[in-house]
Motif scaffolding. Structure first.
Motif, short mmCIF file in Angstrom:
data_model
loop_
_atom_site.label_atom_id
_atom_site.label_comp_id
_atom_site.label_asym_id
_atom_site.label_seq_id
_atom_site.Cartn_x
_atom_site.Cartn_y
_atom_site.Cartn_z
N CYS A 354 66.74 2.34 49.26
CA CYS A 354 67.09 0.93 49.41
C CYS A 354 66.16 0.23 50.41
O CYS A 354 65.68 0.83 51.37
CB CYS A 354 68.56 0.75 49.79
SG CYS A 354 68.99 1.04 51.50
N PRO A 356 66.52 -2.30 52.76
CA PRO A 356 66.79 -2.53 54.19
C PRO A 356 66.52 -1.30 55.06
O PRO A 356 65.95 -1.41 56.14
CB PRO A 356 68.29 -2.88 54.21
CG PRO A 356 68.65 -3.23 52.83
CD PRO A 356 67.70 -2.54 51.92
N MET A 390 70.95 -6.95 59.91
CA MET A 390 70.63 -6.93 58.49
C MET A 390 70.66 -5.50 57.92
O MET A 390 71.26 -5.26 56.87
CB MET A 390 69.25 -7.57 58.31
CG MET A 390 68.79 -7.67 56.90
SD MET A 390 67.91 -6.20 56.46
CE MET A 390 66.74 -6.84 55.37
N THR A 393 74.28 -4.21 57.74
CA THR A 393 75.15 -4.87 56.77
C THR A 393 74.75 -4.59 55.33
O THR A 393 75.60 -4.54 54.46
CB THR A 393 75.12 -6.40 57.00
OG1 THR A 393 75.28 -6.64 58.39
CG2 THR A 393 76.24 -7.09 56.26
N THR A 394 73.45 -4.42 55.07
CA THR A 394 73.03 -4.41 53.67
C THR A 394 72.57 -3.04 53.16
O THR A 394 72.31 -2.91 51.97
CB THR A 394 71.87 -5.41 53.45
OG1 THR A 394 70.76 -5.05 54.27
CG2 THR A 394 72.29 -6.83 53.79
N ARG B 48 69.42 -4.28 46.88
CA ARG B 48 70.44 -4.94 47.71
C ARG B 48 70.40 -6.46 47.62
O ARG B 48 71.05 -7.13 48.41
CB ARG B 48 70.33 -4.51 49.19
CG ARG B 48 70.08 -3.04 49.45
CD ARG B 48 71.06 -2.14 48.77
NE ARG B 48 72.39 -2.09 49.39
CZ ARG B 48 73.45 -1.52 48.83
NH1 ARG B 48 73.35 -0.99 47.63
NH2 ARG B 48 74.61 -1.51 49.45
N LEU B 51 73.91 -8.28 46.54
CA LEU B 51 75.11 -8.17 47.37
C LEU B 51 75.91 -9.46 47.29
O LEU B 51 75.35 -10.56 47.36
CB LEU B 51 74.73 -7.89 48.83
CG LEU B 51 74.21 -6.48 49.13
CD1 LEU B 51 73.77 -6.39 50.59
CD2 LEU B 51 75.26 -5.42 48.85
N LYS B 59 82.96 -5.43 53.81
CA LYS B 59 81.58 -5.10 53.46
C LYS B 59 81.09 -5.98 52.33
O LYS B 59 81.87 -6.41 51.49
CB LYS B 59 81.50 -3.64 53.01
CG LYS B 59 81.59 -2.64 54.13
CD LYS B 59 81.29 -1.25 53.62
CE LYS B 59 81.17 -0.29 54.78
NZ LYS B 59 80.92 1.08 54.34
N LEU B 60 79.77 -6.20 52.29
CA LEU B 60 79.17 -6.86 51.14
C LEU B 60 79.02 -5.80 50.04
O LEU B 60 78.70 -4.66 50.33
CB LEU B 60 77.80 -7.41 51.51
CG LEU B 60 77.79 -8.42 52.67
CD1 LEU B 60 76.36 -8.86 52.97
CD2 LEU B 60 78.66 -9.62 52.36
N ARG B 80 75.32 -16.87 54.54
CA ARG B 80 75.12 -15.50 55.00
C ARG B 80 74.36 -14.68 53.95
O ARG B 80 73.41 -13.95 54.27
CB ARG B 80 76.51 -14.91 55.26
CG ARG B 80 76.50 -13.51 55.78
CD ARG B 80 77.91 -13.11 56.19
NE ARG B 80 77.97 -11.71 56.54
CZ ARG B 80 78.84 -10.85 56.00
NH1 ARG B 80 79.72 -11.26 55.12
NH2 ARG B 80 78.83 -9.58 56.38
N TYR B 84 70.52 -12.87 54.20
CA TYR B 84 70.17 -11.46 53.96
C TYR B 84 69.21 -11.32 52.78
O TYR B 84 68.27 -10.52 52.83
CB TYR B 84 71.43 -10.63 53.69
CG TYR B 84 72.29 -10.43 54.92
CD1 TYR B 84 71.71 -10.04 56.12
CD2 TYR B 84 73.66 -10.62 54.88
CE1 TYR B 84 72.48 -9.85 57.26
CE2 TYR B 84 74.45 -10.43 56.01
CZ TYR B 84 73.86 -10.05 57.20
OH TYR B 84 74.63 -9.87 58.31
#
Lengths: 444, 235
Positions: A354, A356, A390, A393-394, B48, B51, B59-60, B80, B84
């Motif tokens: 991924c 991020p 970031m 969260t992702t 991602r 999301l 959570k996303l 938001r 991201y």
């Protein structure tokens, strides 16, 4: 034999009981410490739902770090549709400074395998795998030896102990990727594929190994199973705190007088662990922080030494129970340097799937390198904090989601050290290269 | 299997409970940005970008990998999420060496399109300027790793649709690259059938047909869903 260390407060041994008294390669020795008493009892006198009920009432939570209730997990897999079902023991311990599972697998292979066998009976599995990193050759050898002996004595294989229950266990070796400790990556690795995590849900309990319902627990979790069923759920639930029951094995390392493995009831304070059991900081140096939870964890400063150690309190402090590594640091450790070390670890152990985690950890590592060299500005610090949020969260899996933790927790408690590097071009602990720069300038 | 109703961006929509948020959103003309997703291939959940916010979840969740359920309330757009998504695009631009003006896919590039759609007008993180290679050993095609975003569509289409499994991912983290066979030159591959599916599904100019100049590489990836659907009908 290892020298017994003098104890200042009593440790309580469930996982590490009868240490030094038995030969881990002899099944006969395991009988001497009530080996297979729990398995015999379970197979002949309990139904699978009764076993799961005992586990649930004991309050045991996953010792791999996240603390998911073990009884609930077993129940979910037991009820999941699909066949066959699998039991997997996660022995892919890889956190820097962690050696709990290694010791448990090397010293108590029978106990771990007995726990797995009981789990298989409870959820209705006929095949188990124990996934061990190849860097633990002694653990692998002893587990293989224990499996052979158990098969010979009919504690594994067909019709175990004369009952209709059959179960086999195979050992699978990790090839050196930290991310394979993540359950979906571990499953991919056992299936013979690249050890990449995949999104959850579906969770392995429903869709695991080869698409079948799969129970995955950590080594220490399985080692707690036989003692719970021997002594009863109430006994286990009487130890520990309200939400975290039983004991936890910790690996003490770093700047500490007595490094090594300890097992203490949940709720023991960090002060008792570091200063009483661990004997404090050597060479008259001052305590600075203890790092718990490995690369997903954080650093806990002296203000919080009296907080009882359990799953919730560590999370509240911005750290993480993790599998039980505790690295003690004194005044000679630079917290920015520590954060950079863990970020380097996450960057090189990221699977790269991924965006991020793959790119974010590399970006954060570059920024931290800039800070320790004294080349960073306050804008870089702001960018670092944005990236932390970031990536957390992702990211797809726990590795990426936890990777910013060492940075965020050191920023929370030791922000002044970051500022000293950036604004004053000075490393307070005298560790980082920025320090030498300034001194050279002064002497020149 | 049952049919459920849910809300996406305050619109009432319905779907089967084995469908994903992304599938239902697209069916209803709601745009969620994606890069690694391609209809007909397995789900990676890697980029991602998709999301979304789901009410009741802190959570996303990736829209491509999340099944719909009764009463679900999904938001696909918010400040938001845009924040991201922009950062993810910036990460990708900073990670490789993306020079649009000389790229064969300039003007037909899904990374470029996503950046424009999300309003990415500058890159806020330092460029990493990695030292990456180009493999032009194949007779018909080439791969320029400088433009690769590791979506692994080529890996999946080669394995799942063509059945050759020439492509895979080698190494890990920031060093990860798509590889052919056991990291041997593409032109030497014993498994490659030269079908070109990998080139057609690549969202950027990383995989290209030889002989194309800047901006000339047009790709057609829709064949995948057609092939998969027709094969399903056969069996």
């Amino acid at each position: 034999m290892i020298e017994e260390r003098p104890l200042y407060i009593p440790e309580q041994n469930i996982v590490l009981e009868h240490n030094h008294e038995i030969d881990p390669e002899q099944l006969d020795d395991y009988f001497k410490i009530d080996g297979f008493a729990a398995l015999n009892h379970v197979l002949t006198e309990m139904t699978p739902p009764e076993v799961i009920d005992q586990l649930s009432r004991s309050g045991l939570r996953g010792r791999g770090g996240a603390g998911y209730p073990t009884g609930l997990k077993w129940q979910t897999v037991a009820k999941a549709q699909g066949s066959p079902k699998y039991v997997i023991c996660n022995g892919d311990e890889g956190d820097p400074g962690a050696f709990m599972d290694r010791n448990v697998m090397e010293a108590y292979p029978f106990k771990v395998l007995e726990g797995m066998t009981i789990a298989a009976y409870a959820i209705g599995a006929s095949q188990g795998f124990i996934y061990v990193r190849a860097e633990y050759p002694l653990a692998v050898q002893r587990l293989k030896n224990a499996i052979r002996q158990m098969e010979k004595h009919n504690y594994l294989g067909k019709n175990i102990a004369g009952t209709p229950f059959s179960f086999d266990i195979d050992v699978r070796l990790g090839a050196g990727a930290f991310v394979c400790g993540e359950e979906t990556a571990l499953i991919a690795s056992i299936e013979g594929r690249r050890g990449n995590p995949r999104p959850r849900p579906p969770y392995p309990a429903e869709h695991g190994l080869f698409g079948c319902p799969t129970l995955i627990n950590n080594v220490e979790t399985f080692a707690n199973v036989a003692p719970i069923l021997r002594n009863g759920a109430e006994w286990f639930a009487s130890i520990g705190t309200e939400k975290s029951k039983g004991t936890k094995v910790f690996a003490l390392s770093g700047r500490i007088a007595r490094a090594g493995l300890i097992e203490v009831p949940m709720g023991t304070t960090l002060r008792e662990i570091v200063f009483e059991i661990g004997g404090g900081i050597p060479d008259g140096k001052a305590y600075k922080a203890v790092q718990t939870g490995g690369p997903s964890g954080g650093c806990i400063p002296s203000d919080y030494l009296d907080v009882p150690v359990d799953y919730e309190s560590l999370l509240n402090l911005g750290s993480f129970m993790g599998s039980g590594g505790m690295i003690v640091m004194d005044e000679t450790s630079c917290m920015v340097d520590v954060a950079r070390y863990f970020m380097e670890f996450c960057m090189s152990e990221s699977c790269g799937k991924c965006v991020p985690c793959r790119v974010g950890t590399a970006q954060m590592y570059q920024l931290l390198t800039k800070i320790v060299h004294g080349d960073a500005t306050l804008n870089d610090l702001a960018l670092l904090e944005t990236l932390c949020d970031m990536v957390r969260t992702t990211s797809l899996c726990g590795l990426g989601q936890g990777a910013p933790n060492p940075v965020m927790s050191t920023l929370r408690y030791f922000r002044d050290e970051y500022i000293a590097h950036i604004v004053e071009k000075r490393c307070p602990a005298g560790v980082c290269p920025v320090h030498k720069h300034v001194q050279q300038e002064v002497s020149a | 299997m049952s049919v459920v109703t849910l809300k996406i961006d305050d619109r009432d929509v319905s779907g089967r409970d084995d469908e994903t948020i992304l599938e239902i959103a697209r069916e209803n003309g709601i745009v969620i940005p994606t890069l690694c997703y391609l209809e007909g291939l397995s789900i990676a959940g890697a980029c991602r970008l998709c999301l979304v916010e789901v009410k009741g979840s802190s959570k996303l969740l990736p829209a491509c990998a999340t099944r719909v359920s009764e009463g679900m309330e999904v938001s696909t757009q918010s400040e938001r999420l845009t924040h991201y998504r922009r950062m993810i695009i910036e990460m990708l631009f900073a990670e490789g060496n993306h020079i649009c003006s000389v790229c064969v896919s300039n003007g037909h590039c899904q990374l470029q399109d996503a950046a424009v759609a999300l309003g990415v007008d500058h890159i806020g993180v330092p460029y990493l300027y990695p030292n990456r290679t180009v493999d032009a050993s194949h007779e018909l095609f080439g791969i320029d790793h400088n433009r690769c975003i590791l979506c692994a569509r080529c890996v999946r289409v080669c394995d799942e649709v063509e059945g050759a499994h020439t492509w895979d991912v080698g190494a890990r983290g920031i060093e990860a690259r798509v590889i052919t066979d056991f990291r041997t030159p593409w032109g030497d591959s014993d498994t490659c059938t030269s079908c070109g599916k990998c080139v057609q599904v690549c969202p950027t100019g990383a995989l290209f047909a030889k002989g194309k100049s800047a901006g000339e590489m047009m790709k057609q990836s829709e064949f995948v869903q057609y092939l998969v659907a027709m094969r399903g009908r056969q069996s």
